[in-house]
Design an enzyme around this catalytic site. Structure first.
Site, short mmCIF file in Angstrom:
data_model
loop_
_atom_site.label_atom_id
_atom_site.label_comp_id
_atom_site.label_asym_id
_atom_site.label_seq_id
_atom_site.Cartn_x
_atom_site.Cartn_y
_atom_site.Cartn_z
N HIS A 133 57.33 -54.82 50.92
CA HIS A 133 57.37 -56.15 51.15
C HIS A 133 58.52 -56.73 50.30
O HIS A 133 58.29 -56.55 48.89
CB HIS A 133 56.34 -57.11 51.09
CG HIS A 133 56.60 -58.50 51.39
ND1 HIS A 133 57.41 -59.05 52.47
CD2 HIS A 133 56.20 -59.29 50.72
CE1 HIS A 133 57.63 -60.29 52.34
NE2 HIS A 133 56.77 -60.72 51.37
N CYS A 176 53.36 -62.72 55.39
CA CYS A 176 54.22 -61.54 54.83
C CYS A 176 53.65 -60.15 55.28
O CYS A 176 54.31 -59.14 55.40
CB CYS A 176 54.80 -61.40 53.69
SG CYS A 176 55.19 -63.28 53.07
N ASN A 210 63.45 -63.09 50.79
CA ASN A 210 62.01 -62.67 51.23
C ASN A 210 61.96 -63.23 52.90
O ASN A 210 62.24 -64.34 53.17
CB ASN A 210 61.03 -63.46 50.51
CG ASN A 210 59.61 -63.26 50.89
OD1 ASN A 210 59.42 -62.78 51.89
ND2 ASN A 210 58.50 -63.68 50.25
N1 COA Z 1 66.46 -72.79 39.76
C1 COA Z 1 66.68 -73.33 38.47
N2 COA Z 1 65.43 -73.28 37.80
C2 COA Z 1 64.14 -73.30 38.51
C3 COA Z 1 64.43 -73.05 39.72
C4 COA Z 1 65.63 -72.86 40.22
N3 COA Z 1 65.67 -72.42 41.76
N4 COA Z 1 63.08 -72.86 40.14
C5 COA Z 1 62.24 -73.22 39.18
N5 COA Z 1 62.97 -73.63 38.05
C6 COA Z 1 62.57 -73.85 36.52
C7 COA Z 1 61.34 -74.46 36.74
O1 COA Z 1 61.27 -75.84 36.99
C8 COA Z 1 60.83 -74.10 35.35
O2 COA Z 1 61.40 -75.15 34.44
P1 COA Z 1 60.64 -75.70 33.18
O3 COA Z 1 60.55 -74.71 32.31
O4 COA Z 1 61.77 -76.68 32.67
O5 COA Z 1 59.48 -76.25 33.59
C9 COA Z 1 61.59 -72.70 34.92
O6 COA Z 1 62.49 -72.61 35.79
C10 COA Z 1 60.55 -71.84 34.88
O7 COA Z 1 59.70 -71.73 36.09
P2 COA Z 1 58.64 -70.75 36.60
O8 COA Z 1 57.95 -71.05 37.52
O9 COA Z 1 57.79 -70.68 35.27
O10 COA Z 1 59.67 -69.43 36.72
P3 COA Z 1 58.97 -67.88 36.79
O11 COA Z 1 59.62 -67.09 35.78
O12 COA Z 1 57.48 -68.00 36.86
O13 COA Z 1 59.43 -67.55 38.21
C11 COA Z 1 59.11 -67.41 40.59
C12 COA Z 1 59.36 -68.24 39.54
C13 COA Z 1 58.93 -68.09 41.73
C14 COA Z 1 60.56 -66.90 40.62
C15 COA Z 1 58.07 -66.15 40.48
O14 COA Z 1 56.81 -66.76 39.93
C16 COA Z 1 57.77 -65.42 41.68
O15 COA Z 1 58.52 -64.49 41.86
N6 COA Z 1 56.52 -65.49 42.23
C17 COA Z 1 56.11 -64.87 43.25
C18 COA Z 1 56.69 -65.43 44.58
C19 COA Z 1 56.49 -65.08 45.70
O16 COA Z 1 56.97 -63.59 45.75
N7 COA Z 1 56.32 -65.43 46.79
C20 COA Z 1 56.11 -65.03 48.15
C21 COA Z 1 55.01 -64.01 48.35
S1 COA Z 1 55.08 -63.06 49.84
#
Ligand code: COA
Length: 320
Positions: free
Chosen positions: A247, A111, A277
């Site tokens: 980004h 990225c 993204n």
């Molecule tokens: N739809 C519904 N539920 C989902 C899901 C989706 N698409 N993806 C994950 N979940 C669920 C998980 O299974 C989890 O369930 P559980 O609590 O029963 O285990 C719950 O949602 C919470 O998941 P969690 O991973 O704790 O969510 P979060 O608040 O950390 O958000 C991201 C997840 C990925 C959105 C967040 O961590 C993020 O944005 N990280 C940065 C990623 C990024 O930008 N990457 C690219 C960089 S270049």
């Protein structure tokens, strides 16, 4: 001499996939995706591929710059999802637009790729080796996603953005770029298995795997510091900057960066709501949208800041 952006272009695939569309094929919801990320929809390739999107974006950027393809001396495509191992996406762009006098190669910094490519073009131009460049960021991320991993596949999209760069007295003022290979596993995809007869137990290829929470905390701590470092190099402050092109990974990351730097969100345009993204394509697509909306005027100070797989991160400050 510095590298100055004199034209932009972009291409997004025709097929729009909304969060509700995804909810029909996996256990997710518009509410979950929007509230966690700010993403409403993304464009995914059906007919297009990385090179074809690049060619459309490049043609638009050349038109915007009022330059002929034959004048271009350097083509860099930032991508981690080129269509082939070889020829590179950049060589396909060269052939596709008829840039017969250019040298062309791809650059993979995930990225951060567009920022790294822009800085690479700056180095070539500053040293006098080339007088201009066509720099692109393009991804077909849908090809390398695990569509059974709802925590990752909903975040990404496909697209391409391009910028024509020319030697000028003004342009890029300062930049920094870094990598931390020891944290590569946080956002990774293993490509191809080595089938040479002497290799035993090589690792199977994998789709993109991500530790979302790790990436999140890496981004919110690294990006503000990187922006501040680059402003310090140029003896400037955040108040001197007109637009921050960050980004487009997650609206919450952008809000957190803005809060830490004490900058108004009005100075941070958004495209992730309709693109998701786009990895290396995220900043050039956003740049083109902002440019086409007439939000940039000559002399404006613009920050571009990317972070992602590698891990990698980088920031560029330029005069528009
Ligand atoms: N739809 C519904 N539920 C989902 C899901 C989706 N698409 N993806 C994950 N979940 C669920 C998980 O299974 C989890 O369930 P559980 O609590 O029963 O285990 C719950 O949602 C919470 O998941 P969690 O991973 O704790 O969510 P979060 O608040 O950390 O958000 C991201 C997840 C990925 C959105 C967040 O961590 C993020 O944005 N990280 C940065 C990623 C990024 O930008 N990457 C690219 C960089 S270049």
């Amino acid at each position: 001499m510095n590298a100055r952006i004199i034209g932009t272009g972009s291409y997004l695939p025709k097929r729009v996939v909304t969060n509700d569309d995804l909810a029909k094929i996996m256990d997710t919801s518009d509410e979950w995706i929007q509230s966690r990320t700010g993403i409403k929809e993304r464009h995914l390739v059906v007919e297009e591929n990385t090179a074809s999107m690049c060619i459309e974006a490049a043609k638009e950027a050349l038109k915007d710059a009022d330059m002929a393809a034959e004048e271009i001396e350097l083509i860099i495509v930032a991508t981690l999802s080129a269509d082939h191992v070889t020829p590179s996406a950049a060589c396909e762009v060269q052939a596709g637009i008829g840039a017969v006098n250019a040298v062309a190669f791809d650059l993979n910094a995930a990225c951060s790729g567009f920022v790294f490519s822009l800085n690479t073009a700056q180095a070539f131009i500053q040293s006098g080796i080339y007088k201009n460049a066509l720099v692109l960021g393009a991804e077909t991320l849908s090809r390398i996603m695990d569509w059974n991993d709802r925590g990752t596949c909903v975040l990404f999209g496909d697209g391409a953005g391009a910028a024509v760069i020319k030697a000028d007295d003004e342009g890029i003022m300062a930049f920094e770029q870094y990598s931390d290979g020891a944290k590569g596993h946080v956002l990774a995809g293993i490509n191809r298995k080595n089938n040479n007869p002497y290799v035993k137990n090589d690792t199977d290829p994998t789709y993109v795997q991500m530790d979302g929470k790790e990436v999140y905390s890496f981004a919110v701590s690294t990006v503000p510091k990187s922006i501040q470092n680059v402003l310090d190099k140029a003896n400037m402050t955040v108040e001197d900057v007109d637009v921050f092109l960050l980004h487009q990974a997650n609206i919450r990351i952008i809000q957190s960066v803005a809060k830490r730097l004490k900058i108004s969100l009005d100075k941070c345009p958004i495209s992730l709501d309709h693109c998701g993204n786009l990895s290396a394509a995220s900043i050039p697509v956003l740049l083109d949208e902002v440019n086409k909306k007439g939000m940039l005027k000559r002399g404006d100070k613009v920050i571009l800041s990317g972070f992602g797989g590698g891990l990698t991160w980088g920031t560029t400050l330029l005069t528009w």
